[in-house]
Design an enzyme around this catalytic site. Sequence first.
Site, mmCIF file in Angstrom:
data_model
loop_
_atom_site.group_PDB
_atom_site.id
_atom_site.type_symbol
_atom_site.label_atom_id
_atom_site.label_comp_id
_atom_site.label_asym_id
_atom_site.label_seq_id
_atom_site.Cartn_x
_atom_site.Cartn_y
_atom_site.Cartn_z
ATOM 1 N N TYR A 77 85.521 16.402 18.851
ATOM 2 C CA TYR A 77 85.801 15.943 17.500
ATOM 3 C C TYR A 77 86.611 14.659 17.594
ATOM 4 O O TYR A 77 87.318 14.440 18.587
ATOM 5 C CB TYR A 77 86.699 16.952 16.790
ATOM 6 C CG TYR A 77 86.043 18.108 16.088
ATOM 7 C CD1 TYR A 77 84.983 17.931 15.211
ATOM 8 C CD2 TYR A 77 86.559 19.394 16.255
ATOM 9 C CE1 TYR A 77 84.441 19.008 14.529
ATOM 10 C CE2 TYR A 77 86.024 20.487 15.572
ATOM 11 C CZ TYR A 77 84.966 20.285 14.705
ATOM 12 O OH TYR A 77 84.443 21.341 14.026
ATOM 13 N N GLU A 123 91.059 23.378 12.812
ATOM 14 C CA GLU A 123 92.409 23.951 12.773
ATOM 15 C C GLU A 123 93.448 22.840 12.958
ATOM 16 O O GLU A 123 94.489 23.019 13.590
ATOM 17 C CB GLU A 123 92.586 25.064 13.826
ATOM 18 C CG GLU A 123 91.861 26.335 13.492
ATOM 19 C CD GLU A 123 90.335 26.194 13.589
ATOM 20 O OE1 GLU A 123 89.672 26.307 12.529
ATOM 21 O OE2 GLU A 123 89.825 25.982 14.673
ATOM 22 N N ASN A 181 81.199 17.968 8.736
ATOM 23 C CA ASN A 181 81.291 19.235 9.446
ATOM 24 C C ASN A 181 81.306 20.392 8.470
ATOM 25 O O ASN A 181 82.130 20.395 7.552
ATOM 26 C CB ASN A 181 82.564 19.260 10.295
ATOM 27 C CG ASN A 181 82.647 20.478 11.180
ATOM 28 O OD1 ASN A 181 81.711 20.759 11.926
ATOM 29 N ND2 ASN A 181 83.725 21.215 11.069
ATOM 30 N N GLU A 182 80.420 21.343 8.658
ATOM 31 C CA GLU A 182 80.366 22.549 7.834
ATOM 32 C C GLU A 182 80.491 22.184 6.353
ATOM 33 O O GLU A 182 81.243 22.803 5.606
ATOM 34 C CB GLU A 182 81.475 23.532 8.269
ATOM 35 C CG GLU A 182 81.289 24.017 9.693
ATOM 36 C CD GLU A 182 82.381 24.970 10.183
ATOM 37 O OE1 GLU A 182 83.487 24.992 9.604
ATOM 38 O OE2 GLU A 182 82.128 25.695 11.151
ATOM 39 N N GLU A 263 78.420 25.824 17.555
ATOM 40 C CA GLU A 263 79.706 26.480 17.819
ATOM 41 C C GLU A 263 79.443 27.937 18.154
ATOM 42 O O GLU A 263 79.246 28.768 17.267
ATOM 43 C CB GLU A 263 80.644 26.387 16.600
ATOM 44 C CG GLU A 263 81.135 24.988 16.301
ATOM 45 C CD GLU A 263 82.317 24.952 15.316
ATOM 46 O OE1 GLU A 263 82.780 26.029 14.881
ATOM 47 O OE2 GLU A 263 82.766 23.836 14.987
#
Length: 648
Positions: A77, A123, A181-182, A263
Amino acid sequence: MILPLFLIPAWLLLLISPAAALQRTFEIDYSNNCFRKDGQPFRYISGSIHYFRVPGFYWKDRLLKMKMAGLDAIQIYVPWNFHEPKPEKYQFTGDHDIEAFLKMAHDLELLVILRAGPYICSEWDMGGLPAWLLEKQSIVLRSSDADYLAAVQRWMGVLLPKMKPFLYQNGGPIITVQVENEYGSYFACDFNYIRFLENLFRQHLGEEVVLFTTDGLNIGFLKCVTLQGLYSTVDFDQVGTNVTAAFLSQRHSEPRGPLINSEFYPGWMDHWGQKHFVVPTQAVVKTLNEILVLGANVNFYMFIGGTTFGFWNGANMPYAPQPTSYDFNAPLSEAGDLTEKYFAIRDVIGKFKKIPEGPIPPSTPKYAYGQIALVKLNTVAELLGTLCKGGPIKSIYPLTFEQVKQYYGFVLYRTTLLINCTQPTPLFTILNGIRDRAYVTVDGVPQGILERDKNTLINITGKAGANLDLLVENMGRVNYGNYINDFKGLVTNVTLGNNTLSNWSIFPLDIDSAILHGLQNRSPASQLFSDAQLLAPAFYTGSFSIPSGIPDLPQDSYVKFPGWNKGQIWINGFNLGRYWPARGPQMTLFVPRDIFTTCAPNNITVLELESPPQSKGKYIVEFVDTPILNATLEYDMKNVQLIFRRRL
Ligand SMILES: *[C@@H]1O[C@H](CO)[C@@H](O)[C@H](O)[C@H]1NC(C)=O
Ligand SMILES: *[C@@H]1O[C@H](CO)[C@@H](O)[C@H](O)[C@H]1NC(C)=O
Ligand SMILES: *[C@@H]1O[C@H](CO)[C@@H](O)[C@H](O)[C@H]1NC(C)=O
Ligand SMILES: *[C@@H]1O[C@H](CO)[C@@H](O)[C@H](O)[C@H]1NC(C)=O
Ligand SMILES: *[C@@H]1O[C@H](CO)[C@@H](O)[C@H](O)[C@H]1NC(C)=O
Ligand SMILES: *[C@@H]1O[C@H](CO)[C@@H](O)[C@H](O)[C@H]1NC(C)=O
Ligand SMILES: *[C@@H]1O[C@H](CO)[C@@H](O)[C@H](O)[C@H]1NC(C)=O
Ligand SMILES: *[C@@H]1O[C@H](CO)[C@@H](O)[C@H](O)[C@H]1NC(C)=O
C-alpha cells in the site's frame, strides 16, 4: 569499429533499442483465464508487506525472507498521509523512501503489486487519507467532491510519476496497480470518482498497465467498481471458506480472466480490549492449497504485519482502535521472525513451484536489557510552554484537532471554572463528543477520564477561578467503512452542571519535537507518591547504555510496562507507539535495534496518562526478549462482533 548510425541495418537497430531488447510485457489473457508475463502464462503467489511498518534498516531482511518462502511478488500500500503530512509538504526520504524500497524488491527479483490509494484502509489512521482534508468540514471523502478530487489529483501527480519507471513494462517490478480499495464497502458508490481515478492513473502510468480493484466477497461490495478497464478482484479468508464459491463471486464481475484473491488472511488484526487473534496454520495451508490447485493468484494479507509506530494506528467502528503491534499472526512475526506458519506455507508453495535455493535469513536475536529506572518530570500542564511554543488558540467554543492543525496525538483544552463546584458536579458532552479520551484535571488535580462511547460523564469538584483542563487524546481515526470523517478533539460543547462551557484556551501539543529537543523540567517536579487511582498526565524519563563487551549488540528487544496503565513511549526521540497494559491484549512493544545507539546513553521518555506504577517511587520499564501480545485484561464486549466485518 563504430558504424555511423545510418549504416546500421534497421533490423539491428530494433534489436538493440531498449524496448525491443527487454520485451517486457504484463497483461491479462481473457481467453486462457490467466496473466501473461513476457507472453508466457503466469500466476503469482504474493505477500503483503508495509514498508511504513518496517524500519528501512530491516527492509532487505524481510524481503529476502519473503523471497525464500517462494513468493513471486510482494503487495504494498502507499499511505498518502505518511508521505504528505501537511499540504504539499512531502516526505520521501529515510523510512519514507518508497523508491529505495521498490529498488530493493527489484534487486531481489520480487515483483510488486502496487496499491496506490488514495484510500487504503490498512488499519492506518483515516485509511491513509490525510487528516488535513477534514479542514473542509463538509468534505465528502472518496467521492467526486471537488476539493477532495483536487487534493487527490495533486498527490497522484507527485506519486505516480515516481512509480512510472518502476512499472514492469519500463524495466521495473510493478506488474499491476490497484485503484482505491474496497470501495464497495463505502456508502458513496460514486462511479464518476472511480472513473476520475482510472483516467488519472492512465494519464500518469500509460495505457498498458493492468489496473485493478479489490473488494470483499459480498456481491453488493463488488457492484460499485465494476468498470471497464479496471479488473475486479476479491478478498477472502481461510476459515471454512468454500474457495470455489468464493471465486464465483469474482466471476460475477469478471466472467473471464485470472482468478485473484488480493487479500487472503493468514491471521487477523487486533483491537485494544479484545482477544488477540490467532488463525490456525492448518486452516491457512488447507485453503492455500485449494486456491493454488485452482490455478488462482493469491496475496497473503499480511505476510509480515510489522509495527504501527507513533500515532499512525486506525480504528474500526463501533469505535475500537488498533494497538501498536500489527503482528497480524502473520507467517513472519512483527519482528520478522520465522514461524511455524511460514514453513508450512513454504511447503505448500513448494508443491506448485520451485522454491529458491540457499539459506533463509535467520530470526534476529533479541536482547533483554533489563529494568530501567525512570524519574518523574513535570506534568503536561506544567510543560505547556515547551509543548506548545506558539501559545494557545482562544476560542469561545471548542475547536477540533483539524481546525487547529494538530492532526495527531494530543490537544489540551483549558477553561476557567466560573462557579464553585463544592459538590460533585457533572461534566459531560452531549452526543458523545470526546474524540477519543479526555484526562480531566482541575488546577492539576485529576478528576477522571471521559472516553468515547464508554464514559461520557464524570463529576468534578473545584473552586471558581480554577483551571479546568481536558487533555484530549486522538486514539486513531476510523479507517474502514462509512465513518472515516473522524474529527478529533472536543467535537461538541462541554457542559458543567447546567452551563455550556466557553472561553477556551486550546493548546495543540507538539510532543514529538519537544522530546526530540530534550524535554526539561520547567518547574520543580512534584514527587508525591500517592495511592490515588489517577495522577495528572506527566512525563517520565531515564536512560541506559548498551552493555559493552557483549558481541552483536545492540539487538532488537521488547519493552514492557509493569504497573503502568496507558501512554506513549519515545526512545531517542523516536515515537515507538502506544502502550496500554491495563486493557491489553498487547503488553510489550517491539523495539527494533536501529533506534538504539552505542555512542551515547539511550534516552527513554514515557508519557503516562493515568498513573505510573505505585510501588514507592520506582518507575520501572523493562526490556525483555520475548513479546506478549495476547493478554487481554479489560474486555470490550460491545465491539467483539466487528472483527468479522469482512466475513459477511
Ligand atoms: C463449494 O461451492 C461450490 C460452488 O457453489 C459447490 O458446487 C460445492 O458443492 C461446494 N463445496 C462444498 C464442500 O460445500
Ligand atoms: C466561591 O466560594 C468562595 C468561598 O469559598 C466565595 O468567596 C466566592 O465568592 C465563591 N465564588 C462564586 C463564583 O460563587
Ligand atoms: C455524580 O454525582 C451524583 C450526585 O452526587 C451521583 O448520583 C452520580 O452517580 C455521580 N456520577 C458519577 C459518574 O460519578
Ligand atoms: C456550542 O454551542 C454554541 C452555542 O449554542 C454553538 O453556537 C456552537 O456551534 C456549539 N459548538 C459546538 C462545537 O458544538
Ligand atoms: C440545574 O438546574 C436545575 C433547575 O434549574 C437545578 O434544580 C439543578 O440543581 C441545577 N444543577 C446544577 C448542577 O447546578
Ligand atoms: C468570555 O470572554 C469574554 C471576553 O473576555 C467575556 O466578555 C465573556 O463574559 C466571557 N464569557 C464567559 C461565559 O466567561
Ligand atoms: C540522551 O540525552 C543526553 C542528555 O541530554 C545526551 O547527552 C545524549 O546524547 C542523549 N542520547 C541520545 C542517543 O540522543
Ligand atoms: C499467549 O501466547 C503464548 C505464546 O504463543 C502462549 O504460550 C500462551 O498460552 C498464550 N496466552 C494466552 C492467554 O492465550
